[in-house]
Scaffold this motif. Structure first.
Motif, short mmCIF file in Angstrom:
data_model
loop_
_atom_site.label_atom_id
_atom_site.label_comp_id
_atom_site.label_asym_id
_atom_site.label_seq_id
_atom_site.Cartn_x
_atom_site.Cartn_y
_atom_site.Cartn_z
N GLU A 66 -66.27 -78.87 -111.57
CA GLU A 66 -67.39 -79.62 -111.96
C GLU A 66 -68.29 -78.75 -112.66
N ALA A 67 -68.69 -77.75 -111.90
CA ALA A 67 -69.73 -76.83 -112.32
C ALA A 67 -69.47 -76.40 -113.84
N THR A 68 -68.13 -75.95 -114.09
CA THR A 68 -67.95 -75.28 -115.28
C THR A 68 -68.14 -76.55 -116.23
N ALA A 69 -68.06 -77.79 -116.12
CA ALA A 69 -67.99 -78.86 -117.01
C ALA A 69 -69.41 -79.05 -117.17
N THR A 72 -72.46 -74.23 -119.06
CA THR A 72 -71.63 -73.26 -119.77
C THR A 72 -71.23 -72.31 -119.03
N LEU A 73 -70.30 -72.01 -118.53
CA LEU A 73 -70.06 -70.72 -117.62
C LEU A 73 -68.91 -69.91 -118.26
N GLY A 74 -69.01 -68.68 -118.06
CA GLY A 74 -68.00 -67.83 -118.61
C GLY A 74 -67.03 -67.58 -117.43
N MET A 93 -69.99 -66.17 -100.38
CA MET A 93 -70.33 -65.49 -101.78
C MET A 93 -70.19 -66.46 -103.12
N VAL A 94 -71.11 -66.95 -103.71
CA VAL A 94 -70.87 -67.49 -104.99
C VAL A 94 -71.58 -66.51 -106.10
N ALA A 95 -70.68 -66.40 -107.19
CA ALA A 95 -71.26 -65.56 -108.26
C ALA A 95 -70.65 -66.60 -109.48
N THR A 96 -71.82 -66.44 -110.52
CA THR A 96 -71.57 -67.52 -111.74
C THR A 96 -71.86 -66.44 -112.88
N ALA A 97 -71.27 -66.57 -114.12
CA ALA A 97 -71.66 -66.02 -115.13
C ALA A 97 -71.85 -66.67 -116.34
N ALA A 98 -72.73 -66.63 -117.16
CA ALA A 98 -72.95 -67.50 -118.31
C ALA A 98 -73.77 -66.54 -119.63
N ARG A 99 -73.42 -67.26 -120.57
CA ARG A 99 -74.11 -66.41 -121.74
C ARG A 99 -75.91 -66.47 -121.43
N HIS A 100 -76.59 -67.67 -120.71
CA HIS A 100 -77.58 -67.51 -120.73
C HIS A 100 -77.89 -67.76 -119.01
#
Length: 147
Positions: A66-69, A72-74, A93-100
């Protein structure tokens, strides 16, 4: 995207080093590491976390999907521990990566709010005086309602 449920300690530095490494399309990485805190009385001996493995992994994977929808996550990573944990132990631990950065921050907050209020874990506080199950908190429900 990865979800891990484990009893072993986690190493946020090592996880971060491997997370989204070599990606040139990402401009932001956001991480959060949760730590077991002592209770208000200052007498927490341990926090015992129980779960049903198949149910827990599927529920958290659905939230990562759901988060990736929604953003915009890489890449995304969720690690949560179970079993007995002492105050000061790292619990998740939570890690997210995105363009912005906005996408990375918002997705990380969404996942953290979900983990706190909806992930199927049961937590029991063990003190010198006995044990009691941790009840849901209104503040956690309120935080989740913004999504």
């Amino acid at each position: 995207m990865a979800v891990r449920i484990q009893s072993e300690p986690l190493d946020p530095g090592a996880e971060l080093t491997g997370f989204a490494s070599g990606r040139r399309d990402l401009g932001a990485v956001v991480t959060f590491t949760g730590v077991v805190r002592d209770n208000d009385a200052g007498d927490l001996q341990r926090l015992e976390i129980e779960h049903y493995p198949a149910m827990t992994i599927l529920a958290i994977e659905a939230m990562v999907t759901e988060a990736t929808a929604r953003w915009t996550l890489g890449d995304a990573l969720v690690i949560h521990r179970h079993g007995p944990l002492a105050p000061g132990d790292q619990i998740m631990m939570v890690a997210t990566a995105a363009r912005h950065r906005a996408d990375a921050f918002q997705a990380a907050e969404f996942l953290m709010d979900y983990l706190k209020s909806r992930a199927p874990f049961w937590k029991k506080e063990v003190t010198r005086d006995g044990a009691s199950w941790v009840a849901a908190r209104d503040e956690d429900e309120d935080a989740l309602s913004r999504w």
